[in-house]
Structures are given as structure tokens and as C-alpha cells.
Design an enzyme around this catalytic site. Structure first.
Site, PDB file in Angstrom:
ATOM      1  N   CYS A  31       0.832  -1.202   0.000  1.00 51.08           N
ATOM      2  CA  CYS A  31       0.000   0.000   0.000  1.00 51.08           C
ATOM      3  C   CYS A  31       0.870   1.257   0.000  1.00 51.08           C
ATOM      4  O   CYS A  31       1.502   1.571   1.013  1.00 51.08           O
ATOM      5  CB  CYS A  31      -0.919  -0.053   1.227  1.00 51.08           C
ATOM      6  SG  CYS A  31      -1.751   1.487   1.617  1.00 51.08           S
ATOM      7  N   CYS A  34      -0.002   3.939   2.609  1.00 46.76           N
ATOM      8  CA  CYS A  34       0.384   3.474   3.952  1.00 46.76           C
ATOM      9  C   CYS A  34       1.848   3.810   4.214  1.00 46.76           C
ATOM     10  O   CYS A  34       2.217   4.249   5.299  1.00 46.76           O
ATOM     11  CB  CYS A  34       0.202   1.959   4.073  1.00 46.76           C
ATOM     12  SG  CYS A  34      -1.499   1.398   3.857  1.00 46.76           S
TER      13      CYS A  34
END
Length: 106
Positions: A31, A34
Site C-alpha cells: 500500500c 500506507c
């Protein structure tokens, strides 16, 4: 204190039984957003160390915890107080926004 890695096995002890609020960052290696907020969360965890613990849960490794809290999109930050989820924020944001949101919820 830096962020704390939490797993399915340690979630109850590290988050639910904590005597201070815990911000759980649900994330995954793949991600991008993230990874973008990771350094901000590290800094916030040091700046607010006396008020909150910041924990990171890898949803690919801790699938039970992610499923229990209905994590479908990441990054998802969930604030727990006294073992209960009380607030959440979805998606990446600049550090100032993340910290402001967190401080307003503490």
C-alpha cells in the site's frame, strides 16, 4: 517510543487492555499511501508518547483482527479507548492533519 507492531496474537494485550488510548494503523506492504504516512506516524508517536500509543497492524499477516474490525480500505487508523474503537480516519493525510485529528479525539 516508536510505533509498535501488533499481531492477531498480541492485539488484545497491546490494544484492548492498554491503559492509554491506542491508535491502530491498519496497513500493508503493498500500500503506497500506507508507506507515505509511516514516517509521520513515527514522529507523532514520539511527540504524543505520553498521551497515546501508535500501533501498526499488517492486514496481510493479522487477517483475523482486520476482519473483526471490518477493514476494507487502507490506510485505516482506528483510535481505541478502554478497549473500544471510538474514532477512525481513512486514507493518507499530511502529518499536521493526522496529528490534529488525533489530538482532537484524545
Amino acid at each position: 517510543m516508536a510505533t509498535k507492531a501488533v499481531t492477531d496474537a498480541s492485539f488484545a494485550a497491546d490494544v484492548l487492555a492498554s491503559d492509554k488510548p491506542v491508535l491502530v494503523d491498519f496497513w500493508a506492504d503493498w500500500c503506497g499511501p500506507c508507506k507515505m504516512i509511516g514516517p509521520s506516524l513515527e514522529e507523532i508517536s514520539e511527540e504524543l508518547a505520553d498521551k497515546v500509543t501508535i500501533a501498526k497492524v499488517d492486514i496481510m499477516e493479522s487477517t483475523d483482527t482486520a476482519a473483526k474490525y471490518g477493514v476494507q480500505s487502507i490506510p485505516l487508523m482506528v483510535l481505541f479507548k478502554n478497549g473500544e474503537p471510538v474514532a477512525q480516519k481513512l486514507g493518507a493525510a499530511p502529518k499536521s492533519q493526522l496529528k490534529g485529528w488525533l489530538e482532537s479525539e484524545l
